[in-house]
Design a protein around this motif. Structure first.
Motif, PDB file in Angstrom:
ATOM      1  N   SER A  37      74.787 -32.461 -24.801  1.00  0.00           N
ATOM      2  CA  SER A  37      73.891 -31.977 -25.725  1.00  0.00           C
ATOM      3  C   SER A  37      74.341 -30.626 -26.237  1.00  0.00           C
ATOM      4  O   SER A  37      75.030 -30.074 -25.538  1.00  0.00           O
ATOM      5  CB  SER A  37      72.421 -31.721 -24.832  1.00  0.00           C
ATOM      6  OG  SER A  37      72.039 -30.964 -25.765  1.00  0.00           O
ATOM      7  N   ASP A  38      74.285 -30.332 -27.644  1.00  0.00           N
ATOM      8  CA  ASP A  38      74.963 -29.186 -28.249  1.00  0.00           C
ATOM      9  C   ASP A  38      73.894 -27.946 -27.423  1.00  0.00           C
ATOM     10  O   ASP A  38      74.883 -26.720 -27.230  1.00  0.00           O
ATOM     11  CB  ASP A  38      74.345 -28.993 -29.455  1.00  0.00           C
ATOM     12  CG  ASP A  38      75.306 -29.799 -30.451  1.00  0.00           C
ATOM     13  OD1 ASP A  38      76.396 -30.311 -29.799  1.00  0.00           O
ATOM     14  OD2 ASP A  38      75.199 -29.941 -31.576  1.00  0.00           O
ATOM     15  N   ASP A  39      73.104 -27.844 -26.737  1.00  0.00           N
ATOM     16  CA  ASP A  39      72.096 -26.842 -26.093  1.00  0.00           C
ATOM     17  C   ASP A  39      72.607 -26.627 -24.708  1.00  0.00           C
ATOM     18  O   ASP A  39      72.113 -25.664 -23.901  1.00  0.00           O
ATOM     19  CB  ASP A  39      70.756 -26.997 -26.483  1.00  0.00           C
ATOM     20  CG  ASP A  39      70.255 -28.074 -26.146  1.00  0.00           C
ATOM     21  OD1 ASP A  39      70.724 -28.647 -25.003  1.00  0.00           O
ATOM     22  OD2 ASP A  39      69.155 -28.559 -26.516  1.00  0.00           O
ATOM     23  N   GLY A  40      73.477 -27.280 -23.940  1.00  0.00           N
ATOM     24  CA  GLY A  40      73.722 -27.270 -22.632  1.00  0.00           C
ATOM     25  C   GLY A  40      72.884 -28.009 -21.529  1.00  0.00           C
ATOM     26  O   GLY A  40      73.140 -27.780 -20.614  1.00  0.00           O
ATOM     27  N   THR A  41      71.841 -28.655 -21.941  1.00  0.00           N
ATOM     28  CA  THR A  41      70.965 -29.289 -21.256  1.00  0.00           C
ATOM     29  C   THR A  41      70.936 -30.716 -21.539  1.00  0.00           C
ATOM     30  O   THR A  41      70.283 -31.088 -22.748  1.00  0.00           O
ATOM     31  CB  THR A  41      69.504 -28.602 -21.364  1.00  0.00           C
ATOM     32  OG1 THR A  41      69.655 -27.250 -20.957  1.00  0.00           O
ATOM     33  CG2 THR A  41      68.508 -29.508 -20.409  1.00  0.00           C
ATOM     34  N   ASP A  42      71.400 -31.484 -20.649  1.00  0.00           N
ATOM     35  CA  ASP A  42      71.400 -33.029 -20.929  1.00  0.00           C
ATOM     36  C   ASP A  42      70.166 -33.738 -20.333  1.00  0.00           C
ATOM     37  O   ASP A  42      70.202 -34.117 -19.088  1.00  0.00           O
ATOM     38  CB  ASP A  42      72.616 -33.649 -20.508  1.00  0.00           C
ATOM     39  CG  ASP A  42      73.922 -32.978 -20.902  1.00  0.00           C
ATOM     40  OD1 ASP A  42      73.956 -32.825 -22.050  1.00  0.00           O
ATOM     41  OD2 ASP A  42      74.874 -33.136 -20.170  1.00  0.00           O
ATOM     42  N   GLU A  43      69.071 -33.401 -20.988  1.00  0.00           N
ATOM     43  CA  GLU A  43      67.809 -34.216 -20.579  1.00  0.00           C
ATOM     44  C   GLU A  43      67.711 -35.721 -20.868  1.00  0.00           C
ATOM     45  O   GLU A  43      66.888 -36.648 -20.283  1.00  0.00           O
ATOM     46  CB  GLU A  43      66.741 -33.323 -20.857  1.00  0.00           C
ATOM     47  CG  GLU A  43      65.141 -33.752 -20.106  1.00  0.00           C
ATOM     48  CD  GLU A  43      65.197 -33.679 -18.724  1.00  0.00           C
ATOM     49  OE1 GLU A  43      64.517 -34.474 -18.285  1.00  0.00           O
ATOM     50  OE2 GLU A  43      65.999 -32.648 -17.993  1.00  0.00           O
ATOM     51  N   ASN A  44      67.853 -35.964 -21.985  1.00  0.00           N
ATOM     52  CA  ASN A  44      67.887 -37.253 -22.702  1.00  0.00           C
ATOM     53  C   ASN A  44      69.306 -37.731 -23.273  1.00  0.00           C
ATOM     54  O   ASN A  44      70.065 -37.127 -23.297  1.00  0.00           O
ATOM     55  CB  ASN A  44      67.195 -36.973 -23.833  1.00  0.00           C
ATOM     56  CG  ASN A  44      65.831 -36.532 -24.018  1.00  0.00           C
ATOM     57  OD1 ASN A  44      64.695 -36.957 -23.290  1.00  0.00           O
ATOM     58  ND2 ASN A  44      65.930 -35.312 -24.287  1.00  0.00           N
ATOM     59  N   LEU A  45      69.296 -39.065 -22.955  1.00  0.00           N
ATOM     60  CA  LEU A  45      70.755 -39.720 -23.444  1.00  0.00           C
ATOM     61  C   LEU A  45      70.181 -40.636 -24.345  1.00  0.00           C
ATOM     62  O   LEU A  45      69.581 -41.679 -24.296  1.00  0.00           O
ATOM     63  CB  LEU A  45      71.489 -40.409 -22.380  1.00  0.00           C
ATOM     64  CG  LEU A  45      72.726 -41.318 -22.708  1.00  0.00           C
ATOM     65  CD1 LEU A  45      73.620 -40.409 -23.233  1.00  0.00           C
ATOM     66  CD2 LEU A  45      73.141 -42.225 -21.681  1.00  0.00           C
ATOM     67  N   LEU A  46      70.789 -40.484 -25.896  1.00  0.00           N
ATOM     68  CA  LEU A  46      70.581 -41.331 -26.743  1.00  0.00           C
ATOM     69  C   LEU A  46      71.903 -42.332 -26.960  1.00  0.00           C
ATOM     70  O   LEU A  46      72.956 -41.962 -27.208  1.00  0.00           O
ATOM     71  CB  LEU A  46      70.321 -40.804 -28.276  1.00  0.00           C
ATOM     72  CG  LEU A  46      70.223 -41.609 -29.602  1.00  0.00           C
ATOM     73  CD1 LEU A  46      68.863 -42.395 -29.443  1.00  0.00           C
ATOM     74  CD2 LEU A  46      70.074 -40.752 -30.734  1.00  0.00           C
ATOM     75  N   ILE A  47      71.513 -43.658 -26.725  1.00  0.00           N
ATOM     76  CA  ILE A  47      72.762 -44.475 -26.795  1.00  0.00           C
ATOM     77  C   ILE A  47      72.658 -45.421 -28.198  1.00  0.00           C
ATOM     78  O   ILE A  47      71.570 -45.673 -28.565  1.00  0.00           O
ATOM     79  CB  ILE A  47      72.526 -45.544 -25.823  1.00  0.00           C
ATOM     80  CG1 ILE A  47      72.555 -45.043 -24.378  1.00  0.00           C
ATOM     81  CG2 ILE A  47      73.462 -46.746 -25.634  1.00  0.00           C
ATOM     82  CD1 ILE A  47      72.368 -46.011 -23.339  1.00  0.00           C
TER      83      ILE A  47
END
Length: 270
Positions: A37-47
């Motif tokens: 994620s651009d904002d540094g928080t990987d809360e979701n993953l879009l496949i």
């Protein structure tokens, strides 16, 4: 592609890591492109799953250009080369017979087995919970994404049934969402309980008529149907084509408390 404006997302769990480990090439037996994620928080993953005859490269660019908040992207390449072509064109499952004609009733098992293997790595070593995994697929990739959701859900139904027999019932874990662009189901679902993954079906005129939509509503408990003129993928230059998809994501993507409130809206910025 222009990036969407950002406003407010649904609340998310704080049990997983803020920055997820990068998927390993040794664990994913096909080419892929991963972007945190651009904002540094990987809360979701879009496949992202491409269509017949394409590669993961343009879909990796698409995923990055969306700039969805707290969302990493993973664009996968289909495992098999399309026969009879002398270029980098891939298919998720055997699509042509020996005469070069499209197979009317293809078997997506190779692609589904590949995805289940990848899901295992993402949920295990990379720490992604199922409800934070979101699928986006175009045409053949959309069909594979939809069938993969149902296959996962059947497994969850079976595990839940087994747990009830031992008086240790476990909650079922649907994926976070599914967006299929012109990709129908390849089977007619028969489930004891419809899959709880929210679905958006984006289609063009004369695509995915009544029978296809009935199949989606048979397999999934929450289906949104969107029809737009034109053909192919939603066009970046037309706001009204991406608007329903962005609104859908604003409802289903999660946010991690402490990082503010965000929402995907339909405005664009360069």
């Amino acid at each position: 592609m222009n990036s969407p404006d950002i406003h407010v997302l649904a609340e998310a769990s704080v049990t997983s890591l803020r920055v997820k480990p990068v998927p390993q090439a040794s664990a994913i037996p096909t080419q892929f492109s991963y972007s945190p994620s651009d904002d540094g928080t990987d809360e979701n993953l879009l496949i992202l799953l491409h269509g017949l005859g394409d590669t993961n490269v343009p879909f990796a660019r698409l995923g990055r250009s969306l700039k969805l908040p707290q969302t990493a992207t993973l664009a996968l390449r289909a495992p098999d080369l399309v026969p009879f072509l002398y270029e980098q064109a891939f298919q998720w499952y055997p699509s042509f017979d020996q005469l070069g004609d499209l197979i009317e009733r293809p078997d997506p098992s190779p692609a589904l087995n590949l995805l289940q293997h990848i899901f295992g790595h993402l949920m295990g070593e990379c720490g992604w919970p199922p409800h934070r995994i979101h699928l986006f697929g175009f045409a053949q990739g959309g069909s594979v994404a939809a069938e993969a959701c149902l296959q996962w859900w059947r497994r969850e139904l079976e595990l839940s049934s087994q747990s009830r027999m031992t008086n240790k019932e476990t909650p079922m874990r649907p994926f976070g969402s599914l967006v299929t662009i012109s990709g129908p189901l390849l089977s007619y679902p028969t489930l004891s309980k419809p899959c709880e993954t929210p679905v958006l079906v984006f289609r063009r005129p004369r695509e995915l008529k009544n029978e296809a939509l009935v199949a989606f509503r048979k397999g999934f408990s929450r289906v949104k149907d969107v029809e737009r003129a034109g053909e192919g993928m939603p066009r970046a230059s037309l706001r009204e084509e991406w608007q329903p998809i962005l609104e859908f994501w604003s409802e289903v993507l999660g946010w991690r408390p402490g990082d503010g409130l965000y929402e995907v809206t339909t405005g664009t910025s360069n």
